[in-house]
Motif scaffolding. Structure first.
Motif, PDB file in Angstrom:
ATOM      1  N   UNK A   1      12.384  -0.949  -2.365  1.00  0.00           N
ATOM      2  CA  UNK A   1      12.128  -2.383  -2.508  1.00  0.00           C
ATOM      3  C   UNK A   1      12.737  -2.921  -3.802  1.00  0.00           C
ATOM      4  N   UNK A   2      12.529  -2.208  -4.893  1.00  0.00           N
ATOM      5  CA  UNK A   2      13.076  -2.654  -6.179  1.00  0.00           C
ATOM      6  C   UNK A   2      14.599  -2.704  -6.110  1.00  0.00           C
TER       7      UNK A   2
ATOM      8  N   UNK B   1       0.815  -1.221   0.000  1.00  0.00           N
ATOM      9  CA  UNK B   1       0.000   0.000   0.000  1.00  0.00           C
ATOM     10  C   UNK B   1       0.846   1.268   0.000  1.00  0.00           C
ATOM     11  N   UNK B   2       2.144   1.146   0.153  1.00  0.00           N
ATOM     12  CA  UNK B   2       3.033   2.307   0.267  1.00  0.00           C
ATOM     13  C   UNK B   2       3.882   2.460  -0.994  1.00  0.00           C
ATOM     14  N   UNK B   3       3.330   3.155  -1.961  1.00  0.00           N
ATOM     15  CA  UNK B   3       4.029   3.356  -3.225  1.00  0.00           C
ATOM     16  C   UNK B   3       5.377   4.043  -3.013  1.00  0.00           C
ATOM     17  N   UNK B   4       5.449   4.921  -2.019  1.00  0.00           N
ATOM     18  CA  UNK B   4       6.693   5.647  -1.759  1.00  0.00           C
ATOM     19  C   UNK B   4       7.845   4.713  -1.410  1.00  0.00           C
TER      20      UNK B   4
ATOM     21  N   UNK C   1      -8.402  -0.163   0.299  1.00  0.00           N
ATOM     22  CA  UNK C   1      -8.542  -1.233  -0.679  1.00  0.00           C
ATOM     23  C   UNK C   1      -7.975  -0.844  -2.036  1.00  0.00           C
ATOM     24  N   UNK C   2      -8.175   0.397  -2.433  1.00  0.00           N
ATOM     25  CA  UNK C   2      -7.594   0.861  -3.692  1.00  0.00           C
ATOM     26  C   UNK C   2      -6.071   0.862  -3.607  1.00  0.00           C
ATOM     27  N   UNK C   3      -5.532   1.349  -2.496  1.00  0.00           N
ATOM     28  CA  UNK C   3      -4.073   1.422  -2.345  1.00  0.00           C
ATOM     29  C   UNK C   3      -3.432   0.043  -2.408  1.00  0.00           C
ATOM     30  N   UNK C   4      -4.038  -0.939  -1.755  1.00  0.00           N
ATOM     31  CA  UNK C   4      -3.453  -2.279  -1.703  1.00  0.00           C
ATOM     32  C   UNK C   4      -3.678  -3.031  -3.003  1.00  0.00           C
ATOM     33  N   UNK C   5      -4.925  -3.049  -3.472  1.00  0.00           N
ATOM     34  CA  UNK C   5      -5.287  -3.972  -4.543  1.00  0.00           C
ATOM     35  C   UNK C   5      -5.180  -3.402  -5.952  1.00  0.00           C
ATOM     36  N   UNK C   6      -5.137  -2.070  -6.090  1.00  0.00           N
ATOM     37  CA  UNK C   6      -5.027  -1.522  -7.434  1.00  0.00           C
ATOM     38  C   UNK C   6      -3.825  -0.594  -7.592  1.00  0.00           C
ATOM     39  N   UNK C   7      -3.787   0.469  -6.799  1.00  0.00           N
ATOM     40  CA  UNK C   7      -2.656   1.396  -6.914  1.00  0.00           C
ATOM     41  C   UNK C   7      -1.341   0.683  -6.660  1.00  0.00           C
ATOM     42  N   UNK C   8      -1.298  -0.150  -5.632  1.00  0.00           N
ATOM     43  CA  UNK C   8      -0.081  -0.888  -5.321  1.00  0.00           C
ATOM     44  C   UNK C   8       0.312  -1.830  -6.439  1.00  0.00           C
ATOM     45  N   UNK C   9      -0.657  -2.596  -6.954  1.00  0.00           N
ATOM     46  CA  UNK C   9      -0.382  -3.521  -8.051  1.00  0.00           C
ATOM     47  C   UNK C   9       0.116  -2.760  -9.283  1.00  0.00           C
ATOM     48  N   UNK C  10      -0.544  -1.642  -9.592  1.00  0.00           N
ATOM     49  CA  UNK C  10      -0.193  -0.848 -10.771  1.00  0.00           C
ATOM     50  C   UNK C  10       1.255  -0.373 -10.700  1.00  0.00           C
ATOM     51  N   UNK C  11       1.590   0.297  -9.617  1.00  0.00           N
ATOM     52  CA  UNK C  11       2.902   0.943  -9.565  1.00  0.00           C
ATOM     53  C   UNK C  11       4.032  -0.018  -9.190  1.00  0.00           C
ATOM     54  N   UNK C  12       3.726  -1.068  -8.430  1.00  0.00           N
ATOM     55  CA  UNK C  12       4.765  -2.060  -8.163  1.00  0.00           C
ATOM     56  C   UNK C  12       5.133  -2.787  -9.450  1.00  0.00           C
TER      57      UNK C  12
END
Length: 265
Positions: free
Chosen positions: A84-85, A76-79, A127-138
């Motif tokens: 991580x990468x 959930x933490x795009x920052x 839910x958006x941060x974990x399941x969509x935004x996180x998936x998108x940007x990770x």
């Protein structure tokens, strides 16, 4: 800091396939990590909390003669994705002497159940941060580290197709992941990277507080709605994921595969 277990005997680094699985310390993620290890993969396991569970997964994969590394990640933490990468890049070099991995499985998740008309902005954002935004940007940040040809599997839900009370936000963001997966399949196709969706039905894990696993009444109800006559377990989903990312499955992409026993056909 990573948790690293080196197997006594492993395939040569250049021929070993490596899978990165988010949320692999328990549930479907854990079952998938173990299944892929049995199929000859090495695994990068991520965990948000419960480090001890991740350590156990790493240990068990090592016992199978494979290599495993565990890294902390809050999807959930795009920052935090950049660091991580960088960590993934480091362990690829240190453990496998490689610059890329082969399979990304976006599995990490959380459940918040609220009636649609009483849903809160806080639950929506989570839910958006974990399941969509996180998936998108990770995925966006990890794609440069995926080998050609490679594979991405995103986890959706049967509830993106059929109704379950108090799951409107969760189901909607899973639907968004399904659309994203078709776009990624198109854009990454020239690199030979397949992108598919696995949509589990009712599976007895810790998800949703272990509700299905602990309720015999709910188990019987789900079984009564399912042509195969039972509820799902994590190994059912793991087997489907393993089939999608197998070496012999290079021409399936952009597809949604529901693993639900046929519930609500």
């Amino acid at each position: 800091m990573s948790i690293n277990a080196n197997a006594a005997t492993t395939a040569a680094a250049t021929s070993t396939r490596i899978a990165l699985i988010t949320g692999a310390n328990r549930g479907i993620g854990r079952a998938t990590a173990m299944r892929l290890a049995r199929d000859g993969f090495d695994v990068i396991v991520t965990y948000r909390s419960h480090r001890e569970e991740a350590e156990e997964v790493v240990r068990e994969i090592g016992q199978l003669g494979r290599r495993a590394v565990a890294l902390p990640l809050d999807v959930s933490r795009v920052a935090g994705f950049g660091a991580f990468v960088d960590g993934v890049h480091d362990v690829l070099r240190e453990t496998w002497h490689r610059e890329a991995f082969d399979v990304l499985i976006n599995n990490g998740g959380v459940q918040v159940a609220q009636p649609t008309l009483q849903a809160t902005p806080e639950a929506f954002d989570q839910l958006v941060d974990v399941h969509f935004k996180g998936v998108f940007f990770l995925t966006q940040q990890l794609v440069p580290l995926i080998a050609n040809p490679g594979a991405i599997v995103n986890i959706s839900s049967g509830t993106a197709r059929f109704y379950v009370p108090e799951r409107a936000i969760y189901s909607a963001v899973k639907g968004a992941v399904e659309v994203l997966s078709r776009y990624l399949a198109t854009e990454l196709g020239p690199r030979g990277i397949t992108v598919n969706v696995i949509a589990p039905g009712a599976v007895a894990t810790d998800f949703s507080g272990g509700m299905l696993r602990s309720s015999e009444q709910l188990q019987k109800h789900i079984a009564s709605l399912t042509p195969l006559g039972r509820f799902g377990v994590a190994d059912d989903v793991a087997g489907a994921i393993a089939a999608l990312v197998s070496e012999g499955n290079r021409f399936v992409t952009g597809q949604r595969i529901e693993v639900s026993g046929g519930v609500h056909l």
